[in-house]
Motif scaffolding. Structure first.
Motif, mmCIF file in Angstrom:
data_model
loop_
_atom_site.group_PDB
_atom_site.id
_atom_site.type_symbol
_atom_site.label_atom_id
_atom_site.label_comp_id
_atom_site.label_asym_id
_atom_site.label_seq_id
_atom_site.Cartn_x
_atom_site.Cartn_y
_atom_site.Cartn_z
ATOM 1 N N PRO A 35 3.265 -3.810 -11.873
ATOM 2 C CA PRO A 35 2.749 -2.977 -10.777
ATOM 3 C C PRO A 35 1.227 -2.857 -10.854
ATOM 4 N N ARG A 36 0.626 -2.445 -9.748
ATOM 5 C CA ARG A 36 -0.820 -2.247 -9.722
ATOM 6 C C ARG A 36 -1.210 -1.170 -10.729
ATOM 7 N N GLY A 37 -2.279 -1.421 -11.453
ATOM 8 C CA GLY A 37 -2.734 -0.484 -12.468
ATOM 9 C C GLY A 37 -2.110 -0.736 -13.818
ATOM 10 N N GLN A 38 -1.362 -1.843 -13.956
ATOM 11 C CA GLN A 38 -0.769 -2.204 -15.232
ATOM 12 C C GLN A 38 -1.030 -3.682 -15.505
ATOM 13 N N ARG A 39 -0.949 -4.056 -16.780
ATOM 14 C CA ARG A 39 -1.019 -5.454 -17.157
ATOM 15 C C ARG A 39 -0.150 -5.682 -18.388
ATOM 16 N N THR A 40 0.174 -6.920 -18.676
ATOM 17 C CA THR A 40 1.060 -7.234 -19.783
ATOM 18 C C THR A 40 0.334 -7.108 -21.119
ATOM 19 N N ASN A 41 1.091 -6.695 -22.129
ATOM 20 C CA ASN A 41 0.550 -6.682 -23.480
ATOM 21 C C ASN A 41 1.035 -7.917 -24.227
ATOM 22 N N ALA A 42 0.797 -7.954 -25.525
ATOM 23 C CA ALA A 42 1.177 -9.137 -26.308
ATOM 24 C C ALA A 42 2.681 -9.340 -26.353
ATOM 25 N N GLN A 43 3.464 -8.261 -26.197
ATOM 26 C CA GLN A 43 4.925 -8.357 -26.217
ATOM 27 C C GLN A 43 5.524 -8.588 -24.836
ATOM 28 N N LYS A 44 4.680 -8.836 -23.837
ATOM 29 C CA LYS A 44 5.112 -9.122 -22.468
ATOM 30 C C LYS A 44 5.734 -7.914 -21.772
ATOM 31 N N TYR A 45 5.281 -6.724 -22.129
ATOM 32 C CA TYR A 45 5.688 -5.514 -21.434
ATOM 33 C C TYR A 45 4.509 -5.018 -20.593
ATOM 34 N N CYS A 46 4.797 -4.550 -19.395
ATOM 35 C CA CYS A 46 3.750 -4.022 -18.523
ATOM 36 C C CYS A 46 3.314 -2.648 -19.034
ATOM 37 N N GLN A 47 2.032 -2.515 -19.297
ATOM 38 C CA GLN A 47 1.487 -1.275 -19.822
ATOM 39 C C GLN A 47 0.414 -0.747 -18.869
ATOM 40 N N PRO A 48 0.370 0.584 -18.627
ATOM 41 C CA PRO A 48 -0.647 1.149 -17.729
ATOM 42 C C PRO A 48 -2.058 0.930 -18.275
ATOM 43 N N CYS A 49 -2.999 0.783 -17.361
ATOM 44 C CA CYS A 49 -4.413 0.657 -17.729
ATOM 45 C C CYS A 49 -4.961 2.071 -17.958
ATOM 46 N N THR A 50 -5.243 2.393 -19.191
ATOM 47 C CA THR A 50 -5.688 3.742 -19.530
ATOM 48 C C THR A 50 -7.060 3.772 -20.198
ATOM 49 N N GLU A 51 -7.687 2.620 -20.389
ATOM 50 C CA GLU A 51 -8.973 2.584 -21.077
ATOM 51 C C GLU A 51 -10.108 2.917 -20.115
ATOM 52 N N THR A 142 9.040 -21.062 -8.500
ATOM 53 C CA THR A 142 7.852 -20.429 -9.078
ATOM 54 C C THR A 142 8.085 -18.933 -9.213
ATOM 55 N N VAL A 143 7.837 -18.423 -10.394
ATOM 56 C CA VAL A 143 7.903 -16.977 -10.633
ATOM 57 C C VAL A 143 6.521 -16.401 -10.361
ATOM 58 N N HIS A 144 6.424 -15.589 -9.310
ATOM 59 C CA HIS A 144 5.122 -15.064 -8.893
ATOM 60 C C HIS A 144 4.794 -13.801 -9.697
ATOM 61 N N CYS A 145 3.785 -13.925 -10.537
ATOM 62 C CA CYS A 145 3.368 -12.812 -11.395
ATOM 63 C C CYS A 145 1.913 -12.436 -11.154
ATOM 64 N N THR A 146 1.408 -12.722 -9.962
ATOM 65 C CA THR A 146 0.012 -12.437 -9.649
ATOM 66 C C THR A 146 -0.218 -10.935 -9.547
ATOM 67 N N HIS A 147 -1.121 -10.423 -10.341
ATOM 68 C CA HIS A 147 -1.517 -9.022 -10.264
ATOM 69 C C HIS A 147 -2.949 -8.891 -10.785
ATOM 70 N N GLU A 148 -3.503 -7.707 -10.628
ATOM 71 C CA GLU A 148 -4.899 -7.488 -11.017
ATOM 72 C C GLU A 148 -4.956 -7.129 -12.499
ATOM 73 N N ALA A 149 -5.087 -8.155 -13.344
ATOM 74 C CA ALA A 149 -5.124 -7.930 -14.785
ATOM 75 C C ALA A 149 -6.413 -7.251 -15.225
ATOM 76 N N VAL A 150 -7.450 -7.310 -14.376
ATOM 77 C CA VAL A 150 -8.735 -6.685 -14.718
ATOM 78 C C VAL A 150 -8.921 -5.384 -13.938
ATOM 79 N N TYR A 151 -7.809 -4.769 -13.581
ATOM 80 C CA TYR A 151 -7.838 -3.538 -12.776
ATOM 81 C C TYR A 151 -8.875 -2.561 -13.327
#
Length: 311
Positions: A35-51, A142-151
């Motif tokens: 979802p918007r405002g999240q990106r994947t971590n090393a374990q491939k789980y979507c984590q919220p952008c909190t930094e 194709t698995v579409h995984c396009t999201h804003e990783a630099v949110y």
């Protein structure tokens, strides 16, 4: 903590979204786009952008915010020339428009209502171009995984440009119509017409080259500020300190370029402590001093006069 076990995600930016959490139990969905405002971590789980954005991130946003302001000032000066005394007021108006747009952009960004944004850290260039890394497990689907990783470093620039354009269309035409009496009717709004061209260009530039600009903007600032300072001083036939001090406008241009030099140096150093940059900031006046010391050997006024005469 109990986590449901599912097949690993394919692709660089595909992740599993948290569906349910009850105490130590977490249930994640299928692998897909975060979802918007999240990106994947090393374990491939979507984590919220909190930094919080780093200093370099703020400097990048400042650079992208400066672009329309500098272009506004350039075209206002270009089309006003010596015909109108309203150029200064238009410069101030453009500064007000861009400043208000920046404030509104920060206020409407998450978290809403405060001059603060939360972000995901930029790790590599591909973070800006996630649409290029959608996996095809069977080379057909194709698995579409396009999201804003630099949110939100990518989309916040578009929001800022939109507010700049809206504020300009609301404020500038009325002000220019009242104060730009020294210009003809066809010339009054040319700086506004120019903005209607360069805003789409800036938008496309951010959309296509946002990631490249993120890494290259310190060097772009230094190179362009050095080039424009040299062109301005030669076009103004400045060959010594007296020529530089005889007009206040020349000093304003000089100090503005010095600020850009300092901005570029701080951006390149990428440090959070300004005191470590102070020795480097001593280099800021060097290009102007070098030009003044060597101008007598090149004689810009003679070169300009020969160019005007066709020699």
């Amino acid at each position: 903590m109990a986590v449901d076990i599912q097949p690993a995600c394919l692709g660089l930016y595909c992740g599993k979204t948290l569906l349910f959490k009850n105490g130590s139990t977490e249930i994640y969905g299928e692998c897909g786009v975060c979802p918007r405002g999240q990106r994947t971590n090393a374990q491939k789980y979507c984590q919220p952008c909190t930094e919080s954005p780093q200093l370099y991130d703020w400097l990048y946003l400042g650079f992208m915010a400066m672009l329309p302001l500098v272009l506004h000032w350039f075209f206002i000066e270009w089309y006003s020339g010596k015909k109108s005394s309203s150029a200064l007021f238009q410069h101030v108006t453009a500064l007000f428009e861009c400043s208000m747009a920046a404030l509104i952009t920060l206020l409407v960004s998450d978290p809403v209502g405060v001059l603060y944004i939360r972000s995901c850290r930029v790790l590599m260039l591909s973070d800006w171009y996630t649409m290029l890394y959608n996996p095809s497990p069977d080379y057909v689907t194709t698995v579409h995984c396009t999201h804003e990783a630099v949110y939100p470093l990518y989309t916040i620039v578009f929001i800022y440009y939109a507010f700049c354009l809206v504020l300009m269309m609301l404020l500038r035409p009325l002000l220019v119509k009242k104060i730009a009496c020294g210009l003809g009717k066809s010339d009054r709004f040319k700086s506004i017409y120019a903005a209607l061209y360069f805003f789409p260009i800036l938008t496309v530039l951010q959309a296509v080259g946002g990631g490249l600009l993120y890494y290259a903007f310190p060097y772009i600032i230094l190179v362009l500020s050095l080039f424009t300072l040299a062109v301005y001083m030669s076009a103004s036939e400045i060959e010594n300190c007296y020529d530089l001090l005889v007009r206040k406008k020349r000093l304003i241009v000089l100090f503005s370029h010095w600020l850009l030099h300092a901005y570029g140096i701080i951006s390149i150093s990428r440090v959070d402590k300004l005191e470590q940059d102070l020795p480097l900031l001593a280099l800021v006046p060097t290009p102007a001093l070098f030009y003044l010391f060597t101008a007598k050997f090149t004689e810009p006024s003679r070169i300009l006069s020969e160019g005007a005469n066709g020699h």
